[in-house]
Design an enzyme around this catalytic site. Sequence first.
Site, PDB file in Angstrom:
ATOM      1  N   LYS A   1       1.426  -2.645   6.824  1.00  0.00           N
ATOM      2  CA  LYS A   1       1.702  -2.673   5.376  1.00  0.00           C
ATOM      3  C   LYS A   1       3.402  -2.138   5.216  1.00  0.00           C
ATOM      4  O   LYS A   1       3.862  -2.483   4.442  1.00  0.00           O
ATOM      5  CB  LYS A   1       0.932  -1.530   4.836  1.00  0.00           C
TER       6      LYS A   1
ATOM      7  N   TYR B   1      -2.774  -0.210  10.396  1.00  0.00           N
ATOM      8  CA  TYR B   1      -2.861  -0.625   9.019  1.00  0.00           C
ATOM      9  C   TYR B   1      -1.440  -0.169   8.567  1.00  0.00           C
ATOM     10  O   TYR B   1      -0.982  -1.169   7.826  1.00  0.00           O
ATOM     11  CB  TYR B   1      -4.063   0.218   8.219  1.00  0.00           C
TER      12      TYR B   1
ATOM     13  N   SER C   1       0.681  -1.320   0.079  1.00  0.00           N
ATOM     14  CA  SER C   1       0.011  -0.119   0.048  1.00  0.00           C
ATOM     15  C   SER C   1       0.908   0.986   0.114  1.00  0.00           C
ATOM     16  O   SER C   1       2.208   1.109   0.494  1.00  0.00           O
ATOM     17  CB  SER C   1      -0.902   0.114   1.096  1.00  0.00           C
TER      18      SER C   1
HETATM   19  N1  LIG Z   1      -8.942  -0.732  -1.451  1.00  0.00           N
HETATM   20  C1  LIG Z   1      -7.795   0.007  -1.184  1.00  0.00           C
HETATM   21  O1  LIG Z   1      -7.925   1.342  -1.000  1.00  0.00           O
HETATM   22  C2  LIG Z   1      -6.416  -0.583  -0.932  1.00  0.00           C
HETATM   23  C3  LIG Z   1      -5.338   0.287  -0.875  1.00  0.00           C
HETATM   24  C4  LIG Z   1      -4.301  -0.115  -0.732  1.00  0.00           C
HETATM   25  C5  LIG Z   1      -3.812  -1.663  -0.643  1.00  0.00           C
HETATM   26  N2  LIG Z   1      -4.794  -2.373  -0.530  1.00  0.00           N
HETATM   27  C6  LIG Z   1      -4.841  -3.590  -0.126  1.00  0.00           C
HETATM   28  O2  LIG Z   1      -5.647  -4.598  -1.374  1.00  0.00           O
HETATM   29  C7  LIG Z   1      -5.636  -6.026  -0.766  1.00  0.00           C
HETATM   30  C8  LIG Z   1      -6.926  -6.446  -1.291  1.00  0.00           C
HETATM   31  O3  LIG Z   1      -8.199  -5.703  -0.717  1.00  0.00           O
HETATM   32  P1  LIG Z   1      -9.266  -5.064  -1.249  1.00  0.00           P
HETATM   33  O4  LIG Z   1      -9.086  -3.607  -1.334  1.00  0.00           O
HETATM   34  O5  LIG Z   1      -9.395  -5.534  -2.746  1.00  0.00           O
HETATM   35  O6  LIG Z   1     -10.520  -5.425  -0.387  1.00  0.00           O
HETATM   36  P2  LIG Z   1     -11.662  -6.407  -0.455  1.00  0.00           P
HETATM   37  O7  LIG Z   1     -12.156  -6.572   0.857  1.00  0.00           O
HETATM   38  O8  LIG Z   1     -12.438  -6.143  -1.711  1.00  0.00           O
HETATM   39  O9  LIG Z   1     -10.818  -7.745  -0.846  1.00  0.00           O
HETATM   40  C9  LIG Z   1      -9.996  -8.435   0.194  1.00  0.00           C
HETATM   41  C10 LIG Z   1     -10.381  -9.867   0.229  1.00  0.00           C
HETATM   42  O10 LIG Z   1      -9.448 -10.494   1.412  1.00  0.00           O
HETATM   43  C11 LIG Z   1     -10.447 -11.550   1.850  1.00  0.00           C
HETATM   44  N3  LIG Z   1      -9.899 -11.970   3.083  1.00  0.00           N
HETATM   45  C12 LIG Z   1      -9.958 -11.188   4.300  1.00  0.00           C
HETATM   46  N4  LIG Z   1      -9.732 -11.872   5.419  1.00  0.00           N
HETATM   47  C13 LIG Z   1      -9.150 -13.111   5.059  1.00  0.00           C
HETATM   48  C14 LIG Z   1      -8.538 -14.187   5.468  1.00  0.00           C
HETATM   49  N5  LIG Z   1      -8.178 -14.279   6.626  1.00  0.00           N
HETATM   50  N6  LIG Z   1      -7.867 -15.199   4.626  1.00  0.00           N
HETATM   51  C15 LIG Z   1      -8.441 -15.075   3.442  1.00  0.00           C
HETATM   52  N7  LIG Z   1      -8.971 -14.306   2.613  1.00  0.00           N
HETATM   53  C16 LIG Z   1      -9.221 -13.005   3.513  1.00  0.00           C
HETATM   54  C17 LIG Z   1     -11.797 -11.032   1.677  1.00  0.00           C
HETATM   55  O11 LIG Z   1     -12.727 -11.886   1.828  1.00  0.00           O
HETATM   56  C18 LIG Z   1     -11.911 -10.227   0.373  1.00  0.00           C
HETATM   57  O12 LIG Z   1     -12.339 -11.254  -0.764  1.00  0.00           O
HETATM   58  C19 LIG Z   1      -5.369  -5.762   0.903  1.00  0.00           C
HETATM   59  O13 LIG Z   1      -4.118  -6.260   1.030  1.00  0.00           O
HETATM   60  C20 LIG Z   1      -5.523  -4.233   1.046  1.00  0.00           C
HETATM   61  O14 LIG Z   1      -4.788  -4.030   2.202  1.00  0.00           O
HETATM   62  C21 LIG Z   1      -6.360  -1.825  -0.605  1.00  0.00           C
END
Ligand SMILES: NC(=O)c1ccc[n+]([C@@H]2O[C@H](COP(=O)([O-])OP(=O)(O)OC[C@H]3O[C@@H](n4cnc5c(N)ncnc54)[C@H](O)[C@@H]3O)[C@@H](O)[C@H]2O)c1
Length: 267
Positions: free
Chosen positions: A160, A156, A143
Site C-alpha cells: 500500500k 500489506y 489505505s
Molecule cells: N477492508 C478494509 O479494511 C480496507 C482498508 C483499507 C484498504 N482496503 C483496500 O480496499 C480494496 C478493496 O478490498 P475490500 O476491503 O473491499 O475487500 P473484498 O475482499 O471485499 O473485495 C476485494 C475484491 O477484490 C477481488 N480480487 C481479489 N484478487 C483479485 C485479482 N487477482 N484480480 C481481480 N480481483 C481480485 C476479490 O474477489 C474481491 O471481490 C483493497 O485494495 C484493499 O486493500 C480495504
Amino acid sequence: MDEFNDRVAVITGGASGIGLAYARILGSLGMHLVLADIEADALDRARNEIGTAARSVITIPTDVSDADSVQALADAAFAAHRTVHVLCNNAGVSVTRSLLTATTADWRWMLGVNVWGVIHGIQSFVPAMIERGERGHVVNTCSVASFTVMPGYGMYSATKHATAAISEALLGDLAAVDAPIGVTAVCPSLVRTRLFSADRNRPDDLREGAPEPSDEQDRVDAITEGIQTPDDVAASMVAAVRAEQLWVFPNRDRLDFVRERMARVTA
Ligand SMILES: NC(=O)c1ccc[n+]([C@@H]2O[C@H](COP(=O)([O-])OP(=O)(O)OC[C@H]3O[C@@H](n4cnc5c(N)ncnc54)[C@H](O)[C@@H]3O)[C@@H](O)[C@H]2O)c1
C-alpha cells in the site's frame, strides 16, 4: 471531474466490499459500469444487485495480477464504450504474517494483486484514456497502511506504500503532459468487507506455506467501533473525485496514526 452521467467507469475488485460500493454510487450517478473481478460468481451477483440502477453494467472476469488479463479487460471496455472516464484500481488482498515467516509465495501474491494490479491498470487504460482526450480520473484504493506500519501487516503496508507513491507520481506525470485526468488515492482504515478472507482467491500455485486459516475475518466482523462501511468509503471517493483531491482519508479520526508516524520519521 464532476460530470458522471452517461460516462464510463471500470472498477477492479468490483464484485465485493469497497469496489461494489463504488459500483453502487457511480451507477446511481448514471454511469456505465464495467465490473472486473477474479470471482465470476460474485460478479454475477453484483450485476444482479446493481441491475438497472446504473445506465449499463457489464462484467468481465479478470485477474489484475496478470497483464494479459487486464489488457483483455481494457480491450473489452473500450470495445463496448467509446472511452473510459473513471478507472478504479481497487482489487486487493491481505495476508497477515510476520516478515520473519512470510514466504515468497505470500509476497508474490500480495505484490501481484496489490501493486502489479495497479500498474497493469495504469498501463492498459491510461494511455488510451489520454488519447481519447476527455476529462477522466484514476482512483487507486490505497489505505491508512499506505502511511503506517503495524505488526503482522508488513507485506500489506509495503504494497500500500507502493500504491500511494504510484498515485502521487501518476498525478505528476499526467500534469506534465497536460492530460485532463485526475488521480485520487483513497486511504480507508478498517472497513467492513471480506478483505480478511482474501485467501478465498489465492491461486493454488501461490498457496504453498500459506498461513493456517484464522478467525481474523470473524474478529473484524465482530468489531463495532471505528469501522466504516464500504458505502462510507465510496461517498468519500466521489467527493474527492469531484474536488480533484489526491489524498482522501474516509475516516479522518485515523489521520492521527499518520501524523504520529510522520512525526517519528521526521524527528
Ligand atoms: N477492508 C478494509 O479494511 C480496507 C482498508 C483499507 C484498504 N482496503 C483496500 O480496499 C480494496 C478493496 O478490498 P475490500 O476491503 O473491499 O475487500 P473484498 O475482499 O471485499 O473485495 C476485494 C475484491 O477484490 C477481488 N480480487 C481479489 N484478487 C483479485 C485479482 N487477482 N484480480 C481481480 N480481483 C481480485 C476479490 O474477489 C474481491 O471481490 C483493497 O485494495 C484493499 O486493500 C480495504
